[in-house]
Write a protein that holds these residues in place. Structure first.
Motif, PDB file in Angstrom:
ATOM      1  N   ALA B  62      40.230  46.725  36.159  1.00 37.09           N
ATOM      2  CA  ALA B  62      38.790  46.915  36.230  1.00 37.09           C
ATOM      3  C   ALA B  62      38.027  45.960  36.332  1.00 37.09           C
ATOM      4  O   ALA B  62      36.777  45.662  36.772  1.00 37.09           O
ATOM      5  CB  ALA B  62      38.595  47.899  35.252  1.00 37.09           C
ATOM      6  N   SER B  65      37.839  43.509  39.500  1.00 38.00           N
ATOM      7  CA  SER B  65      36.928  44.521  40.433  1.00 38.00           C
ATOM      8  C   SER B  65      35.542  44.210  40.047  1.00 38.00           C
ATOM      9  O   SER B  65      34.787  44.746  40.893  1.00 38.00           O
ATOM     10  CB  SER B  65      37.353  45.510  40.931  1.00 38.00           C
ATOM     11  N   GLU B  67      34.225  45.837  37.634  1.00 37.98           N
ATOM     12  CA  GLU B  67      33.796  47.213  37.130  1.00 37.98           C
ATOM     13  C   GLU B  67      33.594  47.099  35.544  1.00 37.98           C
ATOM     14  O   GLU B  67      32.733  47.816  35.318  1.00 37.98           O
ATOM     15  CB  GLU B  67      34.910  48.241  37.655  1.00 37.98           C
TER      16      GLU B  67
END
Lengths: 193, 258
Positions: B62, B65, B67
């Motif tokens: 996460a 990326s 995120e």
């Protein structure tokens, strides 16, 4: 079964002999991955894909190598071959079709030990289907699996938001719902032979 | 001899599958996300889930990326966050948090309503007439938070759960389990806290517990920064204003401000 047509094989696979709801194979993903329609769909696609490809490989192995002297090796050889195929599909998808690999995610390796896949490859042998019919039987079983998953994911999404007694929450109510869905498929018995 | 042929058949099929797979994995290998692996290496690997992801691997993916922010790892704390920030090439500011239990009345100080002999769980005790204490807000002291802490940072001393400041990494697991919602995450460098959660009016509170906030407002009057205020019969500190001078602590006559 030897006189059945391709169409009736497909219908039987999807409705009357539904993998999950009539034969009770592949219950693990049916309960585990049916929480959301999207993941249920991804899983079903993966299962259908693996079923067809596995059948395409295991049928010749059985017919030309194991039959007639070593048929008792069927189970262990099929498991071996299916596991290898799933791994191979995973590698290929990861390399060439990344979006599908991402969409299937964890579900693809999970199928390695899925009894529905092993079940359909062995049923093809038991029912003495020829190669093409075996492929369609596998396709029908996969589509049947998809139908069951999609129907049940809809039921489960409704269950999520409904007011359920504490002692039934989670798995118990899911199993009861699965039983009712399975009962409804009993109504298809007799169609398509 | 009967056994030899089946062994050979299975062996050969296995060999073909094995060779096929190893060749395939070599020729069709996909370079793994380097960033993600580096981030994973910087994480402590406790798989505690405090970041809100399935584990350290999930969190690393996460973060890689974009995120998730790099400061979510509670066990890794500052060092992990800084390392991850270096890998990503971003600057971050870290605020340390520590758990604090806003009640010091458990362990026989607050008056009991009844004698609880059920299972050793605050949640179970709280379900019975809102707990065995006369004070409906207070710490039951059966240690749900002690059991919940993945790092052993909450200890029971004289029937009272105490957060060990050095061990607490501010993951917030205890915050969720307390049935009385007494635990909060505070800035680690705080100097004053209000160790009472009772929002009832003064006299009835004073009768049931010696270390309780009776909303006398002495602390409020002493505070130059206006950081401590009595809201709904309870002193509340606004840490964004608090200067940590400690005047409120000295002013409190009931030993509530610690």
């Amino acid at each position: 079964m030897s006189s059945t047509t391709i169409v009736s094989i497909l219908i039987a696979g999807i409705l009357t002999n539904n993998m999950v709801l009539s034969k009770f194979l592949g219950i693990c993903p049916f309960l585990g991955v049916s929480k959301k329609t999207k993941t249920a769909f991804s899983m079903s696609i993966a299962v259908t894909l693996v079923m067809v490809i596995s059948t395409a490989v295991t049928w010749p192995i059985y017919t030309y190598i194991l039959y007639p002297d070593y048929t008792y090796l069927q189970t262990i050889v099929f498991i071996l071959v299916i596991a290898a195929i799933v791994q191979f599909i995973e590698i290929v998808l990861k390399r060439y079709i990344k979006p599908i690999y991402n969409a299937l995610g964890i579900y693809l390796p999970l199928i390695t030990t899925n009894c529905a896949v092993l079940g359909i490859t062995m049923l093809n042998i038991t029912d003495e289907l020829d190669f093409v019919k075996s492929l369609f039987n596998a396709l029908g079983a996969g589509l049947g699996f998809m139908l069951a998953m999609l129907l049940f994911s809809g039921v489960r999404e409704r269950l999520e938001t409904s007011d359920i007694s504490e002692f039934l929450k989670g798995l118990p109510v899911t199993l009861i719902a699965a039983a009712i869905v399975s009962l409804s498929f009993l109504g298809f018995a007799g169609i398509g032979g | 001899m009967i056994i030899l042929l089946p062994v050979i058949i299975v062996g050969i099929i296995g060999l073909i599958a094995g060779i096929g797979l190893s060749v395939a994995s070599k020729f069709m290998a996909v370079p793994a996300d380097e960033k993600q692996e580096k981030i994973r290496a910087a994480l402590p690997g406790a798989n505690c889930g405090a970041c809100g992801y399935s584990g350290c691997d999930g969190y690393a993916a996460a973060v890689a990326s974009g995120e998730a922010s790099p400061d979510k790892c509670a066990p890794g704390g500052e060092t992990a966050a800084k390392e991850i920030a270096d890998i990503l090439g971003v600057e971050i500011e870290i605020e340390h948090k520590t758990a604090f239990i806003s009640c010091s009345g458990s362990g026989g100080i607050a008056k009991s309503k009844y004698n609880y002999t059920g299972m050793e769980s605050c949640a179970a005790a709280a379900a019975l007439y809102s707990g065995p204490l006369e004070c409906g807000y207070g710490c039951i002291g059966l240690g749900d938070c002690v059991k919940a802490c993945p790092f052993g940072a909450i200890l029971t001393e004289n029937g009272k759960p105490v957060v060990c400041g050095d061990l607490c990494l501010g993951c917030g697991k205890c915050v969720e389990v307390c049935p009385k919602r007494l635990i909060s995450l505070l800035p680690k460098n705080h100097t004053v806290t209000v160790a009472c959660a009772n929002r009832q009016k003064g006299p009835s509170v004073a009768k049931n517990c010696e270390v309780s906030c009776v909303a006398c407002r002495l602390c409020e009057k002493q505070c130059d920064a206006g950081a401590i205020k009595v809201i709904d019969n309870l002193a509340v500190i606004d840490y964004s204003l608090c200067t940590g001078c400690g005047k409120c602590k000295a002013a409190c006559r009931r030993g509530v401000i610690l």
